[in-house]
Design an enzyme around this catalytic site. Structure first.
Site, PDB file in Angstrom:
ATOM      1  N   HIS A 152       0.515  -1.220  -0.038  1.00  0.00           N
ATOM      2  CA  HIS A 152       0.152  -0.070  -0.004  1.00  0.00           C
ATOM      3  C   HIS A 152       0.960   1.322  -0.105  1.00  0.00           C
ATOM      4  O   HIS A 152       0.350   2.210  -0.136  1.00  0.00           O
ATOM      5  CB  HIS A 152      -0.901  -0.069   1.283  1.00  0.00           C
ATOM      6  CG  HIS A 152       0.184   0.166   2.640  1.00  0.00           C
ATOM      7  ND1 HIS A 152       0.490  -0.909   3.007  1.00  0.00           N
ATOM      8  CD2 HIS A 152      -0.040   1.212   3.226  1.00  0.00           C
ATOM      9  CE1 HIS A 152       1.146  -0.472   4.014  1.00  0.00           C
ATOM     10  NE2 HIS A 152       0.790   0.801   4.314  1.00  0.00           N
ATOM     11  N   HIS A 204       1.642   6.969  -0.978  1.00  0.00           N
ATOM     12  CA  HIS A 204       0.775   5.987   0.097  1.00  0.00           C
ATOM     13  C   HIS A 204      -0.442   5.793  -0.691  1.00  0.00           C
ATOM     14  O   HIS A 204      -1.278   6.969  -1.179  1.00  0.00           O
ATOM     15  CB  HIS A 204       0.621   6.812   1.306  1.00  0.00           C
ATOM     16  CG  HIS A 204       0.140   5.764   2.342  1.00  0.00           C
ATOM     17  ND1 HIS A 204      -1.233   5.314   2.449  1.00  0.00           N
ATOM     18  CD2 HIS A 204       0.868   5.382   3.582  1.00  0.00           C
ATOM     19  CE1 HIS A 204      -1.257   4.331   3.683  1.00  0.00           C
ATOM     20  NE2 HIS A 204       0.068   4.614   4.220  1.00  0.00           N
TER      21      HIS A 204
END
Length: 148
Positions: free
Chosen positions: A57, A72
């Site tokens: 992620h 992110h």
């Protein structure tokens, strides 16, 4: 001057609009965010350099000048434990700006009740070091901001 590229396609927004206070208050550094298009695709390297951290992620690429950029993919996506993400590179790999790093589906992230918004942060950058920020729609690989 380092040109930081958009890792995904979507609408460029300020970090202040990100729902996570760590990003919106600039605790990890200045930068921008992208509200991504809701289709599966690849997140690319924002700069050329070495991948020093790689999670499904999120990832950090550090350039030869020592500047590190955090990407992110979504907010609270660590809770997904990698589900819905596919690594296309490995920690320690040298990448070129615009090279695919992670495949993901922002629509699936959103369907799971999480924000797919992607903060892009200039790590350890001081105040006023990020400028020439993009506005409106960007494609993956387009200039997102300049880091002095």
């Amino acid at each position: 001057m380092t040109t930081v590229l958009a890792p995904v396609a979507g609408a460029a927004i300020g970090l202040a609009a990100v729902s996570d206070l760590v990003f919106s208050q600039g605790m990890v550094g200045p930068g921008m965010a992208i509200d991504p298009e809701r289709r599966s695709g690849e997140a690319v390297a924002p700069i050329s350099g070495t991948i020093v951290k790689l999670h499904p992620h999120a990832y950090i690429v550090v350039g030869d000048d020592g500047k590190g950029v955090l990407v992110h993919l979504g907010i609270d996506t660590v809770q997904l434990r990698g589900e819905g993400f596919a690594l296309l590179a490995a920690e320690g790999d040298r990448v070129l700006a615009g090279q695919p790093v992670v495949a993901w589906d922002p629509a699936a992230v959103e369907a799971g009740g999480r924000s797919p918004v992607c903060p892009v942060v200039a790590l350890d950058a001081g105040d006023g070091m990020v400028g020439e920020v993009a506005e409106g729609r960007v494609d993956a690989g387009d200039p997102l901001f300049q880091w002095a």
